[in-house]
Design an enzyme around this catalytic site. Structure first.
Site: not given
Ligand code: ARG
Length: 461
Positions: A156, A277, A283, A290
């Protein structure tokens, strides 16, 4: 040059060409089509349709064409041909004249395309097998190098029980091993040759279908001509193999994206597989991971798409079936890309052992160990369970792990506790108690690394 011009007085409309032509994508099967044609020319020769001299002429020209295809010298799109089959025949005809016009005797594009695409899938099964083995190898290297690192295991997305990082990596090794055997199963089932099935009813020429199958590297010929030209199960199965394996890689990517997050900071990814970024200079985004996750969408869609295309098609060939290729070619490409970039991501990955262990400790997974320790000192389990719970509550208020409490603090909980409690509370002690086949203890994990290395050597050897 359309292969079917004789019956037609008028030409095709431009829009028809756009909807119908497949050369834009079936050119990927060029060498398979040429190889199939070589073997078909031999079959025709043996059946008495071509003389030996004619067959040799065709075979020689096709070998030259294969070499040109491999060097990227053929201009498929510029040829204006409808598909790869017409392209090959047109080129041969331009070079050899009437001999080339004999090649299609007894053959149909229906058994031809079914054969070409099976050959293409067989070739790509070999490529993808290699990709998967490399991915497994990188996971095993990662497991071996970091065998001492302990991190939280989750259910979880809550810290549940500590596990070795290697145990995590080896979980994906098991999944990818199944992906590999799934490909092998597919290969075994699809390893039958359609060529010689004609348009749908079988060919009238006395070709040796066993010899054709064998020369093309199939185990045997397909035994029903209607099935042979209509079956696209092998594409569907390939897409299922791709989908399942992509799903596995997507879960791996998701785990690593989380481990790489500012919140977890268990791992660092290399510059070569991340991006910055355009706005926020600080970043470093896990783009490769991804995309491994994101590309699942189009691969799953290809499987769904072809299932829907095939559903309800009457036997035998229908042009709908030309839609089997683009999705499959793309799925194989994306799967190959993801396996390859996955290897780079894993190779670039650095673990922060201290962060992993700190997070594992903060899960208080050793509370049961403390209770067992108290039981061993003569305290009834129910009381020991309560006392251990109190120790956890106190440790949380101090923002400490249980083993970071001083002996004085622990003795406030129970005066039977002494220094011998600390080894029992260590993370490694806790983890190594799971010393069972399939568990996360050092002994079974080391054994699993060794077994995986043997597996890899077998696959490569
Ligand atoms: N381009 C076609 C395909 O990929 C080849 C088979 C054409 N057969 C036919 N009967 N029109 O399916």
């Amino acid at each position: 040059m359309a292969l079917w011009g004789g019956r037609f007085a008028g030409g095709s409309s431009n829009m028809f060409r756009q909807v119908n032509d497949s050369i834009g994508f079936d050119q990927v099967m060029a060498t398979q089509d040429m190889t199939g044609s070589i073997v078909w020319s031999r079959a025709l020769c043996q059946a008495g349709v071509l003389t030996q001299a004619e067959q040799t002429q065709l075979e020689d020209a096709l070998h030259v064409m294969i070499a040109q295809a491999e060097r990227g010298e053929l201009d498929y799109l510029g040829s204006g041909e409808e598909d790869i089959h017409s392209f090959v025949e047109a080129r041969l005809t331009a070079e050899l004249g009437d001999v080339a016009r004999k090649l299609h005797t007894g053959r149909s594009r229906n058994d031809q395309v079914a054969t070409d695409f099976r050959l293409w899938v067989k070739d790509h099964v070999v490529m993808l097998r290699t990709d998967i083995v490399m991915f497994i190898e990188q996971l095993v290297t990662l497991a071996q190098t970091n065998i001492n690192v302990i991190m939280p295991g989750y259910t979880h997305l809550q810290r549940a029980q500590p596990v070795r990082f290697a145990h995590w990596a080896l979980a994906y090794v098991e999944m990818l091993k199944r992906d590999l055997t799934r490909l092998d199963d597919l290969h075994e089932r699809m390893n039958q040759c359609p060529l010689g099935s004609g348009a749908l009813a079988g060919t009238t020429y006395p070709v040796d279908r066993h010899a054709i199958a064998q020369q093309l590297g199939f185990a045997s010929p397909c035994v029903n001509s209607l099935d042979a030209v209509s079956d696209r199960d092998f594409v569907l199965e390939l897409l299922f193999c791709a989908s399942t394996s992509m799903m596995h890689m997507s879960r791996l990517a998701e785990d690593l994206i989380f481990y790489n997050s500012g919140e977890a900071q268990f791992i660092k990814l290399g510059d070569s597989v991340t991006s910055g970024s355009s706005l926020m200079p600080q970043k470093k985004n896990p783009d490769a991971l991804e995309l491994m996750r994101g590309k699942c969408g189009r691969v799953f869609a290809a499987l769904q798409g072809l299932l829907v295309t095939m559903k309800g098609l009457p036997l035998a060939y229908n042009k709908d079936m030309q839609e089997d290729k683009e999705g499959a070619i793309d799925a194989v490409t994306q799967w190959h890309i993801c396996l390859s970039i996955g290897v780079e991501v894993l190779a670039s990955l650095e673990l922060d052992q201290a962060r992993c262990e700190q997070a594992a400790k903060q899960g208080y997974a050793n509370a049961t160990e403390l209770a067992d320790y108290l039981v061993a000192k003569g305290i009834p389990f129910r009381t020991a369970h309560d006392l251990s719970g109190q120790a956890v509550v106190y440790a949380i208020t101090q923002q400490k792990a249980l083993e970071e409490l001083s002996i004085a603090e622990l003795q406030e909980i129970s005066n039977v506790i002494s220094d011998d409690v600390y080894p029992v509370l260590q993370l490694a002690y806790l983890v190594d108690k799971r010393n069972i086949l399939g568990g996360t203890g050092m002994q079974p994990v080391s054994a699993a690394v060794a077994a995986a290395q043997v597996f890899i050597a077998q696959q490569k050897g």
